[in-house]
Design a protein around this motif. Structure first.
Motif, PDB file in Angstrom:
ATOM      1  N   ASP A  20       0.835  -1.197   0.000  1.00 38.32           N
ATOM      2  CA  ASP A  20       0.000   0.000   0.000  1.00 38.32           C
ATOM      3  C   ASP A  20       0.871   1.249   0.000  1.00 38.32           C
ATOM      4  O   ASP A  20       0.557   2.237  -0.666  1.00 38.32           O
ATOM      5  N   ARG A  24       0.712   4.142  -2.863  1.00 35.81           N
ATOM      6  CA  ARG A  24       0.431   5.547  -2.534  1.00 35.81           C
ATOM      7  C   ARG A  24       1.583   6.448  -2.954  1.00 35.81           C
ATOM      8  O   ARG A  24       1.362   7.562  -3.437  1.00 35.81           O
ATOM      9  N   ARG A  28       1.045   9.391  -5.686  1.00 34.52           N
ATOM     10  CA  ARG A  28       1.305  10.797  -5.342  1.00 34.52           C
ATOM     11  C   ARG A  28       2.342  11.396  -6.293  1.00 34.52           C
ATOM     12  O   ARG A  28       2.195  12.537  -6.745  1.00 34.52           O
ATOM     13  N   GLU A  78       0.189  10.217   5.526  1.00 31.17           N
ATOM     14  CA  GLU A  78      -0.607  10.098   4.305  1.00 31.17           C
ATOM     15  C   GLU A  78      -0.089   8.954   3.445  1.00 31.17           C
ATOM     16  O   GLU A  78      -0.867   8.155   2.915  1.00 31.17           O
ATOM     17  N   LEU A  79       1.231   8.841   3.288  1.00 29.83           N
ATOM     18  CA  LEU A  79       1.794   7.769   2.471  1.00 29.83           C
ATOM     19  C   LEU A  79       1.562   6.404   3.097  1.00 29.83           C
ATOM     20  O   LEU A  79       1.346   5.418   2.390  1.00 29.83           O
ATOM     21  N   GLY A  81      -0.972   5.610   4.866  1.00 28.59           N
ATOM     22  CA  GLY A  81      -2.388   5.284   4.891  1.00 28.59           C
ATOM     23  C   GLY A  81      -3.030   5.463   6.242  1.00 28.59           C
ATOM     24  O   GLY A  81      -4.157   5.016   6.460  1.00 28.59           O
ATOM     25  N   ALA A  84      -6.293   7.176   5.804  1.00 26.50           N
ATOM     26  CA  ALA A  84      -7.083   6.723   4.656  1.00 26.50           C
ATOM     27  C   ALA A  84      -8.580   6.787   4.908  1.00 26.50           C
ATOM     28  O   ALA A  84      -9.358   7.025   4.000  1.00 26.50           O
TER      29      ALA A  84
END
Length: 229
Positions: A20, A24, A28, A78-79, A81, A84
């Protein structure tokens, strides 16, 4: 900066081996229009290390990941998750931020670069707003649905269509609103063309073979502008 772990010839890994985090990170980077070399230059990492994080299961060095996140104008959370399932909005507002109007050309460019929007339509039960996967075909916007579903009530009516991008980490974002009269697509050649243009099948799944399209008669947009521009 950690060295790049050996992983064969360096050929792109199959998508099923990505984590994941890797998905991501790649999404991005592509969203910002950056190459791996660009990210490497911004972060001080090797481009091969950026590739490794995108394509292989990895436990990245925390300091390296912070630098890469900064290069991608986002956060480690954010990277990873961690946010999320959290809706955007709780981030602190930028002091002195303003709303800038977007011209129609920029609005259409933003719409063309996105893939999920929301339509506002009047149904027998009343007004409704639902998300749809969509494609831009020239000056028109089209999406798939099936008879009886909320989006199908757009056919023959004026609808509102909205696309946005919210960056909660930096309290920035933009939104585009398009208004126009929608119609069902019945021409078989047009249906084949739209199906070929679609980058994905509808996320909602199921049989959705009714294409609806509209040519916006009005397109407006706004962007949150930081004090530094």
């Amino acid at each position: 900066m950690p060295s790049t772990p050996a992983h064969g010839s360096g050929a792109a890994a199959p998508s099923h081996s990505r984590t994941d985090l890797g998905r991501r990170l790649a999404a991005r980077r592509e969203q910002l229009g950056l190459s791996r070399d660009d990210v490497a230059e911004r972060s001080g990492a090797a481009a091969s290390y950026v590739q490794y994080l995108e394509e292989r299961p990895a436990a990245p060095d925390p300091a390296a990941l912070r630098q890469i996140a900064a290069a991608l104008e986002t956060t480690v959370a954010e990277l990873a998750g961690g946010k999320a399932d959290q809706p955007p909005g709780p981030g602190a507002a930028l002091r002195g931020a303003e709303l800038a109007e977007l011209d129609e050309a920029e609005c259409r460019t933003l719409m063309a670069g996105h893939g999920v929007g929301r339509i506002g339509v009047l149904t027998p039960e009343g007004p409704a707003v639902v998300p749809v996967n969509y494609v831009v075909d020239g000056a028109s916007v089209a999406f798939r649905t099936s008879l009886g579903k909320v989006p199908s009530f757009a056919a023959g009516n004026e609808i509102a269509f909205e696309v946005d991008r919210i960056d909660d980490a930096f309290s920035r974002g933009w939104s585009v609103l398009a208004v126009g009269r929608a119609r069902a697509v019945t021409d078989e050649e047009a249906i084949r063309r739209l199906t070929g243009l679609a980058p994905t099948t509808p996320w909602a799944g199921g049989s959705r073979d009714l294409w609806i399209e509209f040519a916006p008669s009005r397109v407006t947009g706004r962007r949150i502008v930081a004090p530094d521009g």
